[in-house]
Design a protein around this motif. Structure first.
Motif, PDB file in Angstrom:
ATOM      1  N   LYS A  87       0.838  -1.205   0.000  1.00  0.00           N
ATOM      2  CA  LYS A  87       0.000   0.000   0.000  1.00  0.00           C
ATOM      3  C   LYS A  87       0.876   1.260   0.000  1.00  0.00           C
ATOM      4  O   LYS A  87       0.658   2.170  -0.792  1.00  0.00           O
ATOM      5  CB  LYS A  87      -0.918  -0.006   1.212  1.00  0.00           C
ATOM      6  N   ASN A  88       1.870   1.294   0.874  1.00  0.00           N
ATOM      7  CA  ASN A  88       2.759   2.451   0.947  1.00  0.00           C
ATOM      8  C   ASN A  88       3.578   2.617  -0.322  1.00  0.00           C
ATOM      9  O   ASN A  88       3.843   3.738  -0.754  1.00  0.00           O
ATOM     10  CB  ASN A  88       3.681   2.358   2.161  1.00  0.00           C
ATOM     11  N   SER A  89       3.984   1.512  -0.904  1.00  0.00           N
ATOM     12  CA  SER A  89       4.750   1.591  -2.153  1.00  0.00           C
ATOM     13  C   SER A  89       3.921   2.256  -3.232  1.00  0.00           C
ATOM     14  O   SER A  89       4.413   3.127  -3.955  1.00  0.00           O
ATOM     15  CB  SER A  89       5.175   0.197  -2.610  1.00  0.00           C
ATOM     16  N   HIS A  90       2.686   1.855  -3.344  1.00  0.00           N
ATOM     17  CA  HIS A  90       1.819   2.438  -4.363  1.00  0.00           C
ATOM     18  C   HIS A  90       1.597   3.920  -4.076  1.00  0.00           C
ATOM     19  O   HIS A  90       1.658   4.752  -4.992  1.00  0.00           O
ATOM     20  CB  HIS A  90       0.487   1.693  -4.435  1.00  0.00           C
ATOM     21  N   ASN A  91       1.369   4.265  -2.836  1.00  0.00           N
ATOM     22  CA  ASN A  91       1.185   5.673  -2.464  1.00  0.00           C
ATOM     23  C   ASN A  91       2.434   6.502  -2.748  1.00  0.00           C
ATOM     24  O   ASN A  91       2.343   7.704  -2.973  1.00  0.00           O
ATOM     25  CB  ASN A  91       0.809   5.806  -0.988  1.00  0.00           C
TER      26      ASN A  91
END
Length: 181
Positions: A87-91
């Motif tokens: 999730k953080n990678s995508h954000n």
């Protein structure tokens, strides 16, 4: 310079990372990989993602997520941490992750297991790469690496294969022939 070449950066802290990123920027190197090994794990690994995203948005970064090095307490917690990482990678505009078990695999928590868990998830906004290493005779049988490869591919979640090159040309030829089939 060839725009398809990727550079893997190793560093001991954010200051050293910054120096290497500035070198890459100065030399028009845009494609970098950040491993998850040695000192680059847990907090430093996570801080690195935020730092690059905030200060160097021009880079195309692929992070190597090591299930071994990022393991936390138990399988459930480690899997939740991995989902948070996705999730953080995508954000942070990082859309591909190289998923690695590590040479010392955790029981029931290696890349084959985690890909099985991920098949049940909805709305995964990430591309996943896997590694294939034909030179692991020291640790595994080649047939085992092939079996693991086939299990990973069969999940339907794999977007890229990262092939480990070595110096034994016969092994390399045999495994490339196998992969082409």
């Amino acid at each position: 310079m060839n725009n398809n070449i990727r550079f893997e950066l190793s560093f001991k802290d954010i200051s050293q990372l910054e120096n290497k990123l500035n070198f890459c920027k100065f030399n028009n190197i845009k494609n970098i990989n950040i491993p998850c090994k040695g000192l680059i794990k847990k907090e430093l690994f996570n801080s690195t993602i935020n730092y690059i995203s905030k200060n160097y948005p021009e880079f195309n970064v692929i992070y190597h997520y090591s299930l071994y090095h990022q393991y936390s307490k138990n399988i459930k917690k480690s899997y939740e941490d991995f989902l948070d990482f996705i999730k953080n990678s995508h954000n942070n505009r990082n859309y591909e992750i190289l998923l690695l078990s590590g040479s010392k695999k955790k029981k029931n928590f290696d890349s084959v297991d985690v890909l099985g868990y991920l098949k049940k998830e909805k709305n995964l906004n990430v591309k996943l790469g896997i590694a294939y290493n034909p030179y692991l005779k020291k640790y595994y049988k080649i047939s085992s690496e092939r079996e693991r490869f086939e299990r990973k591919i069969s999940t339907g979640l794999i977007n890229s294969i990262w092939f480990q090159y070595g110096t034994d040309i016969k092994v390399l030829q045999n495994e490339l022939t196998y992969l082409k089939k």
